[in-house]
Design a protein around this motif. Structure first.
Motif, PDB file in Angstrom:
ATOM      1  N   GLY A 139       0.730  -1.331  -0.183  1.00 29.69           N
ATOM      2  CA  GLY A 139      -0.020   0.403   0.132  1.00 29.69           C
ATOM      3  C   GLY A 139       1.342   1.521   0.032  1.00 29.69           C
ATOM      4  O   GLY A 139      -0.299   2.230  -0.159  1.00 29.69           O
ATOM      5  N   LYS A 140       2.115   1.173   0.349  1.00 28.13           N
ATOM      6  CA  LYS A 140       2.821   2.299   0.429  1.00 28.13           C
ATOM      7  C   LYS A 140       3.317   2.526  -1.643  1.00 28.13           C
ATOM      8  O   LYS A 140       4.398   2.118  -2.250  1.00 28.13           O
ATOM      9  CB  LYS A 140       3.855   2.404   1.343  1.00 28.13           C
ATOM     10  N   LYS A 141       2.584   3.573  -1.777  1.00 28.75           N
ATOM     11  CA  LYS A 141       3.310   4.229  -3.378  1.00 28.75           C
ATOM     12  C   LYS A 141       4.819   4.720  -3.446  1.00 28.75           C
ATOM     13  O   LYS A 141       5.428   5.078  -2.903  1.00 28.75           O
ATOM     14  CB  LYS A 141       2.723   5.770  -3.674  1.00 28.75           C
ATOM     15  N   LEU A 142       5.587   3.630  -4.200  1.00 28.32           N
ATOM     16  CA  LEU A 142       6.743   4.370  -4.380  1.00 28.32           C
ATOM     17  C   LEU A 142       6.583   3.736  -6.247  1.00 28.32           C
ATOM     18  O   LEU A 142       5.664   3.302  -7.331  1.00 28.32           O
ATOM     19  CB  LEU A 142       7.155   2.409  -4.734  1.00 28.32           C
ATOM     20  N   THR A 143       8.392   4.868  -6.375  1.00 25.90           N
ATOM     21  CA  THR A 143       8.206   5.030  -8.149  1.00 25.90           C
ATOM     22  C   THR A 143       9.449   4.864  -8.148  1.00 25.90           C
ATOM     23  O   THR A 143      10.509   5.022  -7.269  1.00 25.90           O
ATOM     24  CB  THR A 143       8.185   7.070  -8.486  1.00 25.90           C
ATOM     25  N   VAL A 144       9.757   3.518  -9.622  1.00 30.06           N
ATOM     26  CA  VAL A 144      10.709   3.568  -9.888  1.00 30.06           C
ATOM     27  C   VAL A 144      11.611   4.401 -11.104  1.00 30.06           C
ATOM     28  O   VAL A 144       9.924   4.420 -12.139  1.00 30.06           O
ATOM     29  CB  VAL A 144      11.076   1.851 -10.325  1.00 30.06           C
ATOM     30  N   THR A 145      12.013   4.403 -11.526  1.00 30.63           N
ATOM     31  CA  THR A 145      12.807   5.756 -12.301  1.00 30.63           C
ATOM     32  C   THR A 145      13.704   5.224 -13.253  1.00 30.63           C
ATOM     33  O   THR A 145      14.609   4.058 -12.769  1.00 30.63           O
ATOM     34  CB  THR A 145      13.554   6.999 -11.513  1.00 30.63           C
ATOM     35  N   CYS A 146      13.489   5.901 -14.004  1.00 33.51           N
ATOM     36  CA  CYS A 146      13.781   4.945 -15.851  1.00 33.51           C
ATOM     37  C   CYS A 146      14.504   6.017 -16.353  1.00 33.51           C
ATOM     38  O   CYS A 146      14.087   6.974 -16.877  1.00 33.51           O
ATOM     39  CB  CYS A 146      12.980   4.152 -16.797  1.00 33.51           C
ATOM     40  N   SER A 147      16.093   6.342 -16.176  1.00 28.81           N
ATOM     41  CA  SER A 147      16.049   7.341 -17.771  1.00 28.81           C
ATOM     42  C   SER A 147      17.244   7.259 -19.247  1.00 28.81           C
ATOM     43  O   SER A 147      18.420   5.825 -18.605  1.00 28.81           O
ATOM     44  CB  SER A 147      17.120   8.540 -16.655  1.00 28.81           C
ATOM     45  N   GLN A 148      17.315   6.995 -20.273  1.00 27.35           N
ATOM     46  CA  GLN A 148      18.267   6.719 -20.665  1.00 27.35           C
ATOM     47  C   GLN A 148      19.030   8.576 -21.773  1.00 27.35           C
ATOM     48  O   GLN A 148      18.147   9.524 -21.403  1.00 27.35           O
ATOM     49  CB  GLN A 148      17.415   6.022 -22.155  1.00 27.35           C
ATOM     50  N   ASN A 149      20.100   8.303 -22.241  1.00 32.81           N
ATOM     51  CA  ASN A 149      20.770   9.791 -22.571  1.00 32.81           C
ATOM     52  C   ASN A 149      20.883   9.046 -24.080  1.00 32.81           C
ATOM     53  O   ASN A 149      22.489   9.995 -24.658  1.00 32.81           O
ATOM     54  CB  ASN A 149      21.647   9.604 -21.855  1.00 32.81           C
ATOM     55  N   MET A 150      20.156   8.013 -24.140  1.00 33.19           N
ATOM     56  CA  MET A 150      20.641   8.249 -26.160  1.00 33.19           C
ATOM     57  C   MET A 150      19.878   9.332 -26.863  1.00 33.19           C
ATOM     58  O   MET A 150      19.540   8.824 -27.834  1.00 33.19           O
ATOM     59  CB  MET A 150      20.513   7.132 -26.247  1.00 33.19           C
ATOM     60  N   ASN A 151      18.657  10.090 -26.427  1.00 38.19           N
ATOM     61  CA  ASN A 151      17.346  10.763 -27.047  1.00 38.19           C
ATOM     62  C   ASN A 151      16.724   9.656 -28.173  1.00 38.19           C
ATOM     63  O   ASN A 151      16.603   9.519 -29.025  1.00 38.19           O
ATOM     64  CB  ASN A 151      18.300  11.625 -28.196  1.00 38.19           C
ATOM     65  N   HIS A 152      16.866   8.472 -26.835  1.00 38.05           N
ATOM     66  CA  HIS A 152      15.352   7.209 -27.750  1.00 38.05           C
ATOM     67  C   HIS A 152      14.038   7.986 -27.353  1.00 38.05           C
ATOM     68  O   HIS A 152      13.336   8.520 -26.298  1.00 38.05           O
ATOM     69  CB  HIS A 152      15.504   6.637 -27.016  1.00 38.05           C
TER      70      HIS A 152
ATOM     71  N   SER B 207       6.141   3.300 -24.104  1.00 41.60           N
ATOM     72  CA  SER B 207       6.836   4.902 -24.257  1.00 41.60           C
ATOM     73  C   SER B 207       6.861   4.931 -25.908  1.00 41.60           C
ATOM     74  O   SER B 207       7.695   4.786 -26.104  1.00 41.60           O
ATOM     75  CB  SER B 207       6.238   5.756 -23.330  1.00 41.60           C
ATOM     76  N   MET B 208       5.494   5.405 -26.889  1.00 46.31           N
ATOM     77  CA  MET B 208       6.371   5.590 -27.803  1.00 46.31           C
ATOM     78  C   MET B 208       6.845   6.823 -28.186  1.00 46.31           C
ATOM     79  O   MET B 208       7.763   7.222 -29.228  1.00 46.31           O
ATOM     80  CB  MET B 208       4.937   5.437 -29.539  1.00 46.31           C
TER      81      MET B 208
ATOM     82  N   SER C 159      15.506   0.805 -23.637  1.00 41.76           N
ATOM     83  CA  SER C 159      14.592   2.253 -24.469  1.00 41.76           C
ATOM     84  C   SER C 159      15.275   1.779 -25.862  1.00 41.76           C
ATOM     85  O   SER C 159      16.273   0.811 -26.037  1.00 41.76           O
ATOM     86  CB  SER C 159      14.931   3.557 -24.117  1.00 41.76           C
ATOM     87  N   SER C 160      14.913   2.228 -26.641  1.00 41.96           N
ATOM     88  CA  SER C 160      15.294   2.204 -28.283  1.00 41.96           C
ATOM     89  C   SER C 160      14.966   2.931 -29.244  1.00 41.96           C
ATOM     90  O   SER C 160      14.169   4.094 -28.592  1.00 41.96           O
ATOM     91  CB  SER C 160      14.759   0.295 -29.158  1.00 41.96           C
ATOM     92  N   LEU C 161      15.718   3.796 -29.705  1.00 40.08           N
ATOM     93  CA  LEU C 161      15.801   4.598 -30.786  1.00 40.08           C
ATOM     94  C   LEU C 161      14.085   5.083 -31.634  1.00 40.08           C
ATOM     95  O   LEU C 161      13.417   6.296 -30.830  1.00 40.08           O
ATOM     96  CB  LEU C 161      16.444   4.517 -32.278  1.00 40.08           C
ATOM     97  N   SER C 162      13.232   4.023 -32.139  1.00 38.37           N
ATOM     98  CA  SER C 162      11.866   4.121 -32.635  1.00 38.37           C
ATOM     99  C   SER C 162      11.255   2.456 -32.890  1.00 38.37           C
ATOM    100  O   SER C 162      12.039   2.151 -33.477  1.00 38.37           O
ATOM    101  CB  SER C 162      12.129   5.032 -33.083  1.00 38.37           C
TER     102      SER C 162
ATOM    103  N   THR D 143      16.413  -1.331 -35.335  1.00 41.40           N
ATOM    104  CA  THR D 143      16.675  -0.634 -33.856  1.00 41.40           C
ATOM    105  C   THR D 143      17.360  -1.764 -32.963  1.00 41.40           C
ATOM    106  O   THR D 143      15.799  -2.697 -32.433  1.00 41.40           O
ATOM    107  CB  THR D 143      15.305  -0.048 -33.971  1.00 41.40           C
ATOM    108  N   GLU D 144      17.944  -1.938 -32.145  1.00 42.04           N
ATOM    109  CA  GLU D 144      18.100  -2.214 -30.911  1.00 42.04           C
ATOM    110  C   GLU D 144      17.614  -1.823 -29.616  1.00 42.04           C
ATOM    111  O   GLU D 144      17.632  -0.345 -29.472  1.00 42.04           O
ATOM    112  CB  GLU D 144      20.218  -2.812 -30.856  1.00 42.04           C
ATOM    113  N   ALA D 145      17.241  -2.276 -28.435  1.00 42.41           N
ATOM    114  CA  ALA D 145      17.049  -1.960 -27.414  1.00 42.41           C
ATOM    115  C   ALA D 145      17.942  -1.752 -26.426  1.00 42.41           C
ATOM    116  O   ALA D 145      18.902  -3.457 -26.335  1.00 42.41           O
ATOM    117  CB  ALA D 145      15.994  -2.184 -27.018  1.00 42.41           C
ATOM    118  N   PHE D 146      18.271  -1.101 -25.715  1.00 39.83           N
ATOM    119  CA  PHE D 146      19.126  -1.098 -24.334  1.00 39.83           C
ATOM    120  C   PHE D 146      18.292  -1.109 -23.449  1.00 39.83           C
ATOM    121  O   PHE D 146      17.196  -0.950 -23.120  1.00 39.83           O
ATOM    122  CB  PHE D 146      19.970   0.226 -24.309  1.00 39.83           C
TER     123      PHE D 146
END
Lengths: 115, 112
Positions: A16-29, A49-50, A93-96, A102-105
């Motif tokens: 019941g305790k709200k949580l957030t897992v963050t995700c960040s990419q540096n490839m402009n995907h 997410s497209m 993430s992947s480019l598109s 497009t490979e996924a990282f």
């Protein structure tokens, strides 16, 4: 260095305790997604997410929310975690998704335990 | 559901070639074959992909049959560090068809 960064790597929380897992990419995907991995069930897609402000459900979206306000970040939100969400989570993430070559990282994973 | 069928496990001797098969009999003309691997509980790692021609990179070779209904990933000189689960994925493009849908994969054990 091209990378997908998830935080935290390990998390133990209570039901019941709200949580957030963050995700960040540096490839402009453009494309990002979340998976969960459970023994015997393999990797299953939660949300994807497209592009910015464009998200859609994967195969197992129940109990999760996502947002994509900026291109580099795609947080996974569990508003009321339950023990059946105990799992290993991966962001990718992947480019598109609209292009073929497009490979996924993938991130390093977040091991979540809900007690 | 995954569109591919792979053997659940395989063994390979260190230094020998590892040949991992994959069946994808329902593949359509605009779908690629992708291979990823996952070492222990790390994030999956891209290996190689192809459409209909054979492909080779620094990690592996991909052989796709002429009818495109099956393929083989070849690790030419397997090492202990190649022990992992290998996933063969058929992927289209555009919208949800661009999603990576993982099956159970093949657990490759490289033995000394």
């Amino acid at each position: 260095e091209a990378q997908v960064t998830q935080n935290p790597r390990y998390l133990i929380t209570v039901t019941g305790k709200k949580l957030t897992v963050t995700c960040s990419q540096n490839m402009n995907h453009e494309y990002m997604s979340w998976y969960r991995q459970d023994p015997g069930l393999g990797l299953r897609q939660i949300y994807y997410s497209m592009n910015v402000e464009v998200t859609d459900k994967g195969d197992v979206p129940e109990g999760y929310k996502v947002s994509r306000k900026e291109k580099r970040n795609f947080p996974l939100i569990l508003e009321s975690p339950s023990p059946n969400q105990t799992s290993l989570y991966f962001c990718a993430s992947s480019l598109s998704a609209g292009r073929m070559n497009t490979e996924a990282f993938f991130g390093q994973g977040t091991r979540l335990t809900v007690v | 559901d995954a569109k591919t069928t792979q053997p659940p496990s395989m063994d390979c001797a260190e230094g020998r070639a590892a040949n991992l098969p994959c069946n994808h009999s329902t593949i359509s003309g605009n779908e690629y074959v992708y291979w990823y691997r996952q070492i222990h509980s790390q994030g999956p790692q891209y290996i190689i992909h192809g459409l209909k021609n054979n492909e080779t990179n620094e990690m592996a070779s991909l052989i796709i049959t002429e009818d495109r209904k099956s393929s083989t990933l070849i690790l030419p000189h397997a090492t202990l560090r190649d022990t992992a689960v290998y996933y063969c994925i058929v992927r289209g493009y555009g919208g949800s068809q661009g999603n990576l849908i993982f099956g159970k994969g093949t657990k490759l054990s490289v033995k000394p």
